[in-house]
Motif scaffolding. Structure first.
Motif, short mmCIF file in Angstrom:
data_model
loop_
_atom_site.label_atom_id
_atom_site.label_comp_id
_atom_site.label_asym_id
_atom_site.label_seq_id
_atom_site.Cartn_x
_atom_site.Cartn_y
_atom_site.Cartn_z
N TYR A 46 -8.09 2.99 -11.99
CA TYR A 46 -6.96 3.90 -12.28
C TYR A 46 -5.77 3.68 -11.34
N CYS A 47 -5.96 2.94 -10.27
CA CYS A 47 -4.83 2.65 -9.37
C CYS A 47 -3.80 1.75 -10.06
N CYS A 103 -3.80 3.11 0.24
CA CYS A 103 -5.18 3.52 -0.04
C CYS A 103 -6.19 2.39 0.17
N LEU A 149 -0.05 12.84 -2.36
CA LEU A 149 0.70 11.98 -1.43
C LEU A 149 2.21 12.16 -1.64
N CYS A 202 0.04 1.97 -8.97
CA CYS A 202 0.33 3.09 -8.07
C CYS A 202 1.08 2.62 -6.83
N CYS A 227 -4.25 10.04 -11.29
CA CYS A 227 -5.02 10.29 -10.06
C CYS A 227 -4.37 11.47 -9.33
N LYS A 287 -4.49 12.30 -6.41
CA LYS A 287 -4.00 11.99 -5.05
C LYS A 287 -2.55 11.48 -5.06
N ILE A 288 -2.11 10.92 -6.19
CA ILE A 288 -0.71 10.45 -6.25
C ILE A 288 0.21 11.65 -6.01
N TYR A 339 0.96 3.77 -4.03
CA TYR A 339 0.19 4.01 -2.81
C TYR A 339 -0.99 3.05 -2.66
N PHE A 340 -1.06 2.02 -3.49
CA PHE A 340 -2.25 1.16 -3.46
C PHE A 340 -2.42 0.50 -2.09
N ARG A 400 -10.11 9.23 -0.95
CA ARG A 400 -10.41 8.81 -2.33
C ARG A 400 -10.49 7.28 -2.42
N ASP A 401 -11.55 6.82 -3.05
CA ASP A 401 -11.72 5.36 -3.16
C ASP A 401 -10.79 4.80 -4.23
S1 SF4 Z 1 -3.80 4.05 -4.87
FE1 SF4 Z 1 -5.35 4.76 -6.26
S2 SF4 Z 1 -6.50 6.27 -5.10
FE2 SF4 Z 1 -4.58 5.97 -4.02
S3 SF4 Z 1 -3.24 7.53 -4.83
FE3 SF4 Z 1 -2.90 5.71 -6.04
S4 SF4 Z 1 -4.23 5.91 -7.79
FE4 SF4 Z 1 -4.93 7.37 -6.25
#
Ligand code: SF4
Length: 493
Positions: free
Chosen positions: A202-203, A215, A20, A209, A14, A16-17, A211-212, A197-198
């Motif tokens: 893939y999170c 997010c 961030l 991730c 992703c 966005k990872i 950042y779940f 981003r929704d």
């Molecule tokens: S939680 Fe999901 S949307 Fe947010 S940065 Fe991680 S992979 Fe991307």
């Protein structure tokens, strides 16, 4: 953006990872992967020896130093270079093992896992892209990973411990994709405004991730991601249909156990106790009763004979004993010295501590049974006794797994780490948080594996903490069992 293998792979999961990480890393939830990293380092070191003599590019924070040292090695026709480092248009990579044969090159990416995942193919495809961009003729791209079927006998046999899988065709087929992805990443990272981003599958794939939580912070408190045991796939299926609030989920055709968790938490339900089933479970238990819990560790590279990579190796146990239901509680334990094969000493003490044909209680007994079965296989002279322990084992988890006893504070879980505080919310002596250093099985394992890094004096303190943790595991079982008796007794009154 200056890319590396790991940054590229994060963006494959992703974009966005990566964003961030650069602009807002403070919102990440730390993910503990210290043992994974440690395993990876050991595997990487050993794999370097796969092709004989090699020269290692010295690690440096200054990547130009690594790139220049690689150039020197290549100029001097060194055949095997590890951590060979390159930069093509701001895309940096270190190749785990680079084999050079005149003007042809082979690249080998080493992984500590036992199988190949898609992200490894992205990783090595990126490396090929960098080398190819620099004009190097790469004729072969391979993933080197651990062979789970390997069993150590004597010296390590590297050719058997590692599987080498040729993925050249896949790598070639992904080159356009890599090129496009790099362009996409660069555009994405130029934007200083955060993308809305929704969350999606893939999170969690290939990695959870960090950042779940961030997010998904717009979701209300009780939502589908709080349901225990439901697959991530199913959770996102429901989420995408807009069905994620507990109140909405109640109308869905989902497993009764999920509905029960939701109902209990939403409606603040009273404890559910099915006396008849608990009585039936208690009737399967006999005295003297032995409460057993093992601690184990796993190694990517087996240190001892007759062990496969990642096999559970017991190094510690705690044993509480009740001769009769109301007798005085006794305790014994085992914790090996570190750096020796613990299995035989542990097996010997176990058969000394637990007589044949007595009832043995474990929580989630399949784990304890697996350990005992392997010990029985390994030590034929102890096999009969060990198999008697194996055959007389009962699982204290059953009443909780079957939801014969369920409270809203178990949050859909039947793990003892949830069951215990739910049954004894105010008992500080049963609170794992009050322990020092070791609070769960993976901390016990990590602590054991790193014990020799400490001084003798420090080791003594650490060992005491390890013993306290394992003690609590079996003491918790004693208390949980007493609770089952208590609710049955109270029902009679
Ligand atoms: S939680 Fe999901 S949307 Fe947010 S940065 Fe991680 S992979 Fe991307």
């Amino acid at each position: 953006m200056y890319l590396s293998k790991s940054k590229y792979c994060k963006a494959v999961q992703c974009n966005k990872i990566l964003w961030l990480d650069k602009y807002k890393s403070e919102v990440a939830n730390p993910v503990d992967n210290s043992s994974v990293l440690d395993n990876g380092t050991k595997v990487g070191q050993l794999a370097k020896e796969l092709f004989g003599k090699y020269l290692d590019v010295t690690f440096s924070e200054n990547l130009s130093d690594m790139i220049n040292e690689t150039k020197e090695f290549l100029k001097n026709d060194i055949c095997n270079i590890t951590e060979a480092s390159f930069d093509y248009n701001g895309n940096f990579c270190s190749v785990d093992i680079l084999k050079k044969n005149k003007n042809k090159y082979e690249i080998y990416e080493v992984k500590s896992s036992t199988e190949i995942s898609d992200i490894y193919l992205d990783d090595i495809s990126y490396q090929y892209y960098v080398l190819n961009g620099l004009g190097l003729k790469v004729t072969k791209a391979c993933i080197v990973h651990i062979n789970s079927k390997y069993v150590r006998h004597g010296d390590l046999e590297l050719d058997k411990l590692f599987n080498i899988v040729d993925v050249t065709d896949i790598v070639l087929s992904k080159q356009e994709e890599v090129n496009n992805k790099i362009d996409e990443i660069n555009k994405y990272m130029e934007n200083k405004k955060e993308e809305d981003r929704d969350i999606d599958f893939y999170c969690f794939k290939p990695y959870e991730c960090p950042y779940f939580k961030y997010c998904s912070s717009n979701l209300e408190e009780h939502n589908v991601f709080d349901i225990r045991g439901m697959s991530i796939k199913k959770k996102f299926e429901l989420y995408k249909k807009g069905i994620y609030k507990y109140t909405d989920l109640l109308d869905e055709k989902i497993n009764d156990k999920y509905l029960e968790q939701i109902d209990f938490e939403l409606n603040d339900r009273e404890d559910k106790i099915i006396i008849k089933n608990i009585k039936e479970f208690l009737n399967t238990i006999s005295y003297p009763l032995y409460f057993l819990d093992f601690e184990t560790f796993q190694e990517s590279i087996p240190s001892y004979d007759d062990i496969s990579p990642y096999e559970q190796i017991p190094f510690q146990y705690s044993l509480h004993i009740l001769d009769s239901k109301d007798s005085e509680l006794k305790h014994t334990e085992f914790l090996t010295e570190s750096n020796i094969d613990p299995r035989r000493d542990l097996a010997l003490k176990l058969v000394n501590d637990i007589p044949s044909n007595v009832c043995v209680l474990a929580y989630n007994m399949s784990f304890e049974k697996n350990v005992i079965k392997k010990l029985a296989y390994l030590y034929p002279e102890l096999s009969e006794h060990l198999m008697s322990i194996y055959n007389n084992m009962k699982d204290l988890m059953i009443p909780f797994k079957n939801r014969d006893y369920y409270t809203k504070n178990m949050y859909g879980s039947y793990s003892i780490k949830y069951v215990l505080p739910a049954l004894f919310p105010n008992d500080e002596s049963l609170d794992y948080h009050n322990l020092d250093m070791v609070h769960n099985g993976s901390e016990a394992s990590n602590t054991y594996m790193t014990l020799t890094n400490y001084s003798k004096k420090e080791q003594e303190i650490i060992r005491k903490n390890m013993l306290k943790y394992c003690y609590l595991d079996t003491y918790a079982m004693v208390k949980v069992l007493s609770k089952l008796y208590e609710v049955v007794e109270n029902d009679k009154k």
